[in-house]
Design an enzyme around this catalytic site. Structure first.
Site, PDB file in Angstrom:
ATOM      1  N   ARG A   1     -13.205  -8.084  -1.201  1.00 50.91           N
ATOM      2  CA  ARG A   1     -14.087  -7.314  -0.332  1.00 50.91           C
ATOM      3  C   ARG A   1     -15.537  -7.529  -0.739  1.00 50.91           C
ATOM      4  NH1 ARG A   1     -10.336  -2.880   0.529  1.00 50.91           N
ATOM      5  NH2 ARG A   1      -8.339  -3.726  -0.131  1.00 50.91           N
TER       6      ARG A   1
ATOM      7  N   ASP B   1     -16.422  -1.459   0.537  1.00 56.37           N
ATOM      8  CA  ASP B   1     -15.105  -1.773  -0.043  1.00 56.37           C
ATOM      9  C   ASP B   1     -14.064  -1.989   1.051  1.00 56.37           C
ATOM     10  OD1 ASP B   1     -15.795   1.123   0.064  1.00 56.37           O
ATOM     11  OD2 ASP B   1     -13.657   1.379  -0.305  1.00 56.37           O
TER      12      ASP B   1
ATOM     13  N   LYS C   1       0.874  -1.192   0.000  1.00 53.65           N
ATOM     14  CA  LYS C   1       0.000   0.000   0.000  1.00 53.65           C
ATOM     15  C   LYS C   1       0.902   1.231   0.000  1.00 53.65           C
ATOM     16  CE  LYS C   1      -3.794   1.871   2.848  1.00 53.65           C
ATOM     17  NZ  LYS C   1      -4.669   1.453   3.947  1.00 53.65           N
TER      18      LYS C   1
ATOM     19  N   ASP D   1      -2.557  10.170  -5.971  1.00 50.28           N
ATOM     20  CA  ASP D   1      -1.139  10.049  -6.346  1.00 50.28           C
ATOM     21  C   ASP D   1      -0.603   8.630  -6.158  1.00 50.28           C
ATOM     22  OD1 ASP D   1      -1.075   9.856  -3.620  1.00 50.28           O
ATOM     23  OD2 ASP D   1       0.215  11.586  -3.286  1.00 50.28           O
ATOM     24  N   GLY D   2      -1.458   7.730  -5.669  1.00 49.44           N
ATOM     25  CA  GLY D   2      -1.012   6.346  -5.493  1.00 49.44           C
ATOM     26  C   GLY D   2      -0.072   6.148  -4.315  1.00 49.44           C
TER      27      GLY D   2
HETATM   28  P1  AMP Z   1      -9.816   4.130   1.335  1.00 47.93           P
HETATM   29  O1  AMP Z   1     -10.791   5.110   1.874  1.00 47.93           O
HETATM   30  O2  AMP Z   1      -8.392   4.406   1.707  1.00 47.93           O
HETATM   31  O3  AMP Z   1     -10.206   2.732   1.560  1.00 47.93           O
HETATM   32  O4  AMP Z   1      -9.823   4.367  -0.255  1.00 47.93           O
HETATM   33  C1  AMP Z   1     -10.981   4.454  -1.047  1.00 47.93           C
HETATM   34  C2  AMP Z   1     -10.579   4.464  -2.496  1.00 47.93           C
HETATM   35  O5  AMP Z   1      -9.718   5.565  -2.795  1.00 47.93           O
HETATM   36  C3  AMP Z   1      -9.821   3.231  -2.948  1.00 47.93           C
HETATM   37  O6  AMP Z   1     -10.200   2.950  -4.275  1.00 47.93           O
HETATM   38  C4  AMP Z   1      -8.395   3.669  -2.859  1.00 47.93           C
HETATM   39  O7  AMP Z   1      -7.550   2.915  -3.678  1.00 47.93           O
HETATM   40  C5  AMP Z   1      -8.488   5.106  -3.336  1.00 47.93           C
HETATM   41  N1  AMP Z   1      -7.360   5.929  -2.837  1.00 47.93           N
HETATM   42  C6  AMP Z   1      -7.173   6.340  -1.569  1.00 47.93           C
HETATM   43  N2  AMP Z   1      -6.050   7.072  -1.457  1.00 47.93           N
HETATM   44  C7  AMP Z   1      -5.490   7.126  -2.694  1.00 47.93           C
HETATM   45  C8  AMP Z   1      -4.316   7.726  -3.246  1.00 47.93           C
HETATM   46  N3  AMP Z   1      -3.471   8.439  -2.496  1.00 47.93           N
HETATM   47  N4  AMP Z   1      -4.077   7.546  -4.560  1.00 47.93           N
HETATM   48  C9  AMP Z   1      -4.922   6.833  -5.325  1.00 47.93           C
HETATM   49  N5  AMP Z   1      -6.041   6.250  -4.881  1.00 47.93           N
HETATM   50  C10 AMP Z   1      -6.337   6.387  -3.579  1.00 47.93           C
HETATM   51 MG    MG Z   2     -10.227   0.907   1.368  1.00 49.83          MG
END
Ligand code: AMP
Ligand code: MG
Length: 492
Positions: A180, A249, A110, A122-123
């Site tokens: 999920r 998710d 991650k 930004d991944g």
């Molecule tokens: P989360 O709330 O962290 O579970 O993320 C919800 C969605 O947003 C998922 O599809 C994650 O992969 C995406 N996501 C969260 N943070 C980032 C990031 N910095 N760059 C790209 N995708 C993100």
């Molecule tokens: Mg998530």
């Protein structure tokens, strides 16, 4: 060096299920911590191979032989609203291994860079949330709560832009499955019943092989996931844990706590506590978690409907029957756990009332959740000096005094033995939890001063949450007023 014994099964599902993506290299990977015990359990040859090699592999800079990294596709209901495509936007399934016991384990990075699902992100991950996930997920494991594990934490030598510039990090986490509820929704919402079936068969093969022997394996799958989630959420409630973003998710098909974001443990008990900065309406408040569990499972059941029966009405009926068991399963799991926490050795009709009354008094008098049960564990049947430790946690000590009288009467009736009861209560009631202010202090030292000693010391204490440890008494304490963490952030 020997290769990691990958056994990658998810990639065999076909490219509708993921996007093949290599991790984006980081500037200067540095190892913060590697979980040797977990590495050994997974049969990873990297274990003990040196910090540099570990940092290179678990930052994504050096792909180990046999890795087939993919960003997994999924959808999800976020705060009740359906989003048809989310997916791993900053994470990758590096590959899968099987433990000596034959358990499938997904290895996930991650913070590993952009993917086809990144949208505007930004991944990347900031170091703070990486350290938080490492500490909390490993603490959950030691507390005995089903959870994804943390294998490695890495600094990237790069900065990520959030509200301010922050040092970047990568966490490697390990789960029985990163599928999920939202993965099922992804295909179901497209009407792709063949893919839902394939996914269900995959989950059964990887995680629930016993379901295959059932008359209706897909109904058995739904039933099993319902059982796991009811048991999981009951455990959260017994430690004052608030997940913070129970979107579909973020609900694992394997029944593990997954996707640690703005999660937190309560200090003083407040039944509708919310910490997450983005949970403005308290949808994911502490006492709402059991209901949300059922709401999410209902989304899973809807996704599985076409598999349950060819006859739509029959499918709905069997889904309803399976979901109908959730409340009872949850209530039983909760009560059994709370009986253990309060030292009740038999089952009596008014146990639920007795326990709920304790929670009510804790709520009214702002008693520390963890310390209440810890000090209760030390009480004897006859009132003694040790009562004071418990009473001092309540803004009105008299209120808890009345309750402990009722509790003692109940214990006398079952001829409870002090030493035996204390030992079993102490095994169920932790001395140490990852308190928010301690996590915050560990993050501040690491982010602001590059000092990881606070992180390591806290991590060490949390390895044995049920045992008092010399020199660690400070970690038991709730925050001072100026240390209280009022809000937590997901750090995305
Ligand atoms: P989360 O709330 O962290 O579970 O993320 C919800 C969605 O947003 C998922 O599809 C994650 O992969 C995406 N996501 C969260 N943070 C980032 C990031 N910095 N760059 C790209 N995708 C993100
Ligand atoms: Mg998530």
């Amino acid at each position: 060096m020997k290769p990691i014994p990958f056994n990658n099964r998810y990639v065999q599902l076909g490219d509708d299920f993921y996007a093949r993506t290599d991790p984006e290299p980081v500037a200067d990977p540095g190892l913060v911590i590697f979980n040797d015990a977990l590495g050994n359990a997974l049969g990873l040859p990297d274990t003990g191979q040196g910090a540099e090699r570990c940092a290179a592999v678990f930052s994504g800079n050096s792909l180990p032989e046999g890795a087939e990294p993919v960003a997994m596709a999924y959808a999800g209901h976020q705060f009740g609203h359906f989003v048809p495509q989310l997916g791993d936007g900053r994470a990758l399934l590096l590959g899968q291994v099987e433990t000596a016991e034959g358990v499938n384990m997904d290895i996930h990075l991650k913070g590993s860079g952009r993917t086809a699902f990144s949208r505007n992100g930004d991944g990347r991950a900031a170091l703070g949330p990486v350290l938080r996930e490492y500490l909390v997920s490993e603490a959950m494991e030691k507390l005995g709560v089903p959870t994804t594990r943390a294998l490695a934490a890495i600094t990237t030598g790069e900065q990520v832009a959030r509200e301010q510039l922050l040092p970047g990090g990568v966490i490697t986490r390990v789960a029985r499955s990163f599928v999920r509820v939202g993965t099922f929704e992804y295909f179901a919402s497209r009407g792709d019943i063949a893919a839902v079936t394939k996914l269900a068969d995959y989950v059964i093969a990887c995680n629930y092989p016993a379901c295959r022997d059932s008359d209706n394996p897909y109904l058995a799958l739904l039933t099993t996931v319902i059982e796991r989630q009811a048991a999981l959420i009951a455990r959260w409630m017994q430690f004052g844990f608030i997940h913070g973003v129970m979107n579909t998710d973020n609900m694992s098909i394997a029944g593990e706590t997954i996707d640690y974001g703005p999660c937190a443990f309560m200090d003083h008990y407040s039944h509708d506590q919310v910490y997450s900065s983005i949970d403005r309406n308290g949808r994911y408040a502490y006492n709402n978690q059991p209901n949300i569990g059922l709401w999410n499972l209902t989304r899973l059941a809807e996704s599985l409907l076409p598999l349950l029966s060819e006859d739509r009405e029959a499918a709905v009926e069997s889904a309803k029957a399976a979901l109908g068991k959730y409340a009872g399963l949850y209530a039983t799991a909760w009560l059994d756990g709370m009986r253990t926490k309060t030292g009740l050795g038999s089952r009596q009709d008014d146990d639920r009332t007795l326990i709920n009354d304790l929670m009510e008094i804790m709520n009214t008098h702002q008693a520390d959740f963890t310390l209440t049960f810890h000090h209760l564990s030390g009480l004897t049947i006859e009132p003694a000096d040790s009562d004071r430790d418990l009473h001092d946690l309540f803004s009105d000590p008299g209120a808890i005094g009345e309750w402990t009288q009722r509790w003692r009467t109940r214990l006398q009736a079952e001829q409870s033995d002090d030493a035996g009861r204390q030992a079993s209560m102490q095994a169920a009631n932790p001395v140490f939890i990852p308190r928010n202010h301690r996590i915050e202090a560990a993050i501040r030292a690491a982010e602001d001063h590059g000092d990881f000693s606070v992180f390591h010391e806290l991590h060490t204490v949390l390895q044995n949450p049920y045992e008092r440890q010399p020199g660690a008494a400070g970690y038991m304490l709730p925050p001072e007023p100026d240390e209280v963490v009022h809000q937590t952030f997901c750090g995305t």
